[in-house]
Write a protein that holds these residues in place. Structure first.
Motif, short mmCIF file in Angstrom:
data_model
loop_
_atom_site.label_atom_id
_atom_site.label_comp_id
_atom_site.label_asym_id
_atom_site.label_seq_id
_atom_site.Cartn_x
_atom_site.Cartn_y
_atom_site.Cartn_z
N HIS A 49 0.86 -1.18 0.00
CA HIS A 49 0.00 0.00 0.00
C HIS A 49 0.90 1.23 0.00
CE1 HIS A 49 0.74 1.45 4.08
NE2 HIS A 49 0.87 0.17 4.41
N THR A 50 0.30 2.37 -0.32
CA THR A 50 1.08 3.60 -0.34
C THR A 50 0.48 4.67 0.58
OG1 THR A 50 -0.08 4.37 -2.32
CG2 THR A 50 2.01 3.21 -2.65
N PHE A 51 -0.28 4.23 1.60
CA PHE A 51 -0.80 5.18 2.58
C PHE A 51 0.37 5.77 3.36
CE2 PHE A 51 -4.58 2.45 2.06
CZ PHE A 51 -5.44 3.44 1.61
N GLY A 52 0.41 7.09 3.47
CA GLY A 52 1.48 7.76 4.19
C GLY A 52 2.74 8.00 3.37
N MET A 53 2.72 7.59 2.11
CA MET A 53 3.89 7.79 1.24
C MET A 53 3.93 9.25 0.79
SD MET A 53 5.43 4.75 0.67
CE MET A 53 6.22 5.00 -0.89
N ARG A 80 3.39 -2.12 -11.68
CA ARG A 80 2.39 -1.07 -11.54
C ARG A 80 3.06 0.18 -10.98
NH1 ARG A 80 0.22 -4.30 -14.11
NH2 ARG A 80 -1.60 -5.53 -13.66
N THR A 81 2.50 1.34 -11.31
CA THR A 81 2.88 2.60 -10.68
C THR A 81 1.76 2.97 -9.73
OG1 THR A 81 4.19 3.30 -12.58
CG2 THR A 81 3.49 5.02 -11.04
N MET A 82 2.12 3.29 -8.49
CA MET A 82 1.10 3.60 -7.48
C MET A 82 1.36 4.99 -6.90
SD MET A 82 0.90 -0.06 -5.47
CE MET A 82 -0.37 0.49 -4.34
N ARG A 83 0.33 5.83 -6.93
CA ARG A 83 0.39 7.13 -6.28
C ARG A 83 0.16 6.95 -4.78
NH1 ARG A 83 -3.54 8.54 -10.45
NH2 ARG A 83 -4.98 8.52 -8.70
N PRO A 84 0.54 7.93 -3.97
CA PRO A 84 0.28 7.83 -2.52
C PRO A 84 -1.21 7.62 -2.23
CG PRO A 84 1.82 9.60 -2.96
CD PRO A 84 1.33 9.12 -4.30
N GLY A 85 -1.50 6.87 -1.17
CA GLY A 85 -2.87 6.64 -0.75
C GLY A 85 -3.58 5.51 -1.47
#
Length: 118
Positions: A47-51, A70-75
């Motif tokens: 996950h990217t929560f807090g990134m 995959r590319t993942m944005r924050p959250g």
């Protein structure tokens, strides 16, 4: 120091290992970036929560072959993948530059000294 290479990387890429539960939970949280990549093992999702920045994520099978990127944005939350044994994270855009894409097998080396800059 650990590194990884692909057929397209002329130089080894620095690799941080997150093999303990605590290290995997922390991952890249609280950082502004990373030089090289982070390998979470074992792991099947992230996950990217807090990134603070977008990341590229490569899902690897037990033979270090890339099954998906995959590319993942924050959250965001990545779906768990049952065939995945580890996850490689890097700053967004890095995996493409290094030739990390579906079907590529990574060569991971642990405990080797990085060559000194000449």
């Amino acid at each position: 120091m650990a590194t990884f290479t692909t057929a397209q990387t002329p130089e080894p890429i620095p690799l941080e290992l997150a093999e303990s539960g605590r290290a995997r939970r922390r991952g890249l949280l609280g950082r502004d970036g990373i030089e090289g990549a982070l390998l979470l093992k074992p792991a099947s999702s992230v996950h990217t929560f807090g990134m603070r920045f977008a990341i590229d994520v490569a899902y690897l099978d037990g033979k270090a072959r890339v099954r998906a990127v995959r590319t993942m944005r924050p959250g965001r939350v990545g779906l768990p993948r049952p065939w995945v044994r580890s996850v490689l994270e890097a700053e967004a855009g890095a995996l493409e530059r290094w030739g990390v894409r579906r079907g590529v097998r990574l060569t991971i080396r642990v405990g080797e000294a990085m060559p000194e800059d000449s």
